[in-house]
Scaffold this motif. Sequence first.
Motif, short mmCIF file in Angstrom:
data_model
loop_
_atom_site.label_atom_id
_atom_site.label_comp_id
_atom_site.label_asym_id
_atom_site.label_seq_id
_atom_site.Cartn_x
_atom_site.Cartn_y
_atom_site.Cartn_z
N THR A 158 1.63 -2.94 -5.73
CA THR A 158 1.31 -2.01 -4.66
C THR A 158 0.21 -1.11 -5.20
OG1 THR A 158 2.22 -0.49 -2.99
CG2 THR A 158 3.04 -0.24 -5.25
N TYR A 163 0.88 -1.17 0.00
CA TYR A 163 0.00 0.00 0.00
C TYR A 163 0.91 1.21 0.00
CZ TYR A 163 -3.55 3.42 0.90
OH TYR A 163 -4.38 4.50 0.77
N GLY A 164 0.76 2.03 -1.03
CA GLY A 164 1.56 3.24 -1.16
C GLY A 164 2.75 3.02 -2.08
N ALA A 165 3.25 4.14 -2.60
CA ALA A 165 4.42 4.10 -3.48
C ALA A 165 5.37 5.23 -3.14
CB ALA A 165 3.97 4.18 -4.94
N ASP A 179 -1.65 2.87 -4.90
CA ASP A 179 -1.43 4.24 -4.45
C ASP A 179 -2.62 5.08 -4.87
OD1 ASP A 179 1.15 5.89 -3.38
OD2 ASP A 179 -0.16 7.15 -4.62
N ILE A 215 2.22 -0.31 -9.89
CA ILE A 215 1.43 0.53 -8.99
C ILE A 215 0.01 0.58 -9.56
CG2 ILE A 215 1.16 2.79 -7.90
CD1 ILE A 215 4.20 3.24 -8.56
N LYS A 259 0.74 8.15 -10.17
CA LYS A 259 1.62 7.00 -9.95
C LYS A 259 1.03 5.71 -10.51
CE LYS A 259 3.77 8.90 -5.78
NZ LYS A 259 4.08 8.65 -4.37
N SER A 278 -2.60 8.19 -5.65
CA SER A 278 -2.23 9.21 -6.63
C SER A 278 -2.40 8.68 -8.06
CB SER A 278 -0.78 9.64 -6.43
OG SER A 278 -0.37 10.47 -7.48
#
Length: 170
Positions: free
Chosen positions: A110, A87-89, A112, A129, A117, A114
């Motif tokens: 993963t 979770y998240g980049a 994200d 992502i 991304k 955004s």
Amino acid sequence: ASVMNVFFVPELGSMIYTMNGMSDQLNLEADKPGDYYGESAHFSGDGFSGMHFIVTALPPDRFADWVRSVREHLDQAAAAGSPLVGYGAPARGAMLLDMVGATGATLPYTVDRSPEKQGRLLAGTDIPILAPIVLEERRPDGILILPWPLRDEVAGQLAALHERGTRFSV
């Protein structure tokens, strides 16, 4: 699409350029254990200007143990047939995963929030992502929270998954 990042740690006088799909290594040497501020010195679109991170210098034996434990955690989940997903980049997460040699086989993707991304690869890895909606669709057994300073906020956002049995790792 490729994104170039430049990671800079002023106190340690070190900088490295990296792009998705590229594996790079930056060897940092601190005179003493502690935390050192770092930042992205190259702004490559919305969402990238806030890429700040902390480099924590550990004695060599503690660092080797830490890297080994992260890699073992990823490998054990993958070997059990339920690999963790991310979770998240953030830059710190990309650096961690590159350092432990994570690949799409050990961390298939993963997510994200955004949109800038999404559809890219996590810098220095072959890990895609994706949009967070895939977590609801695929319901992974475990999630590795990559922006660990935000772990409580992220856990709150993912509470419904946790209630259904998804484990969180930091």
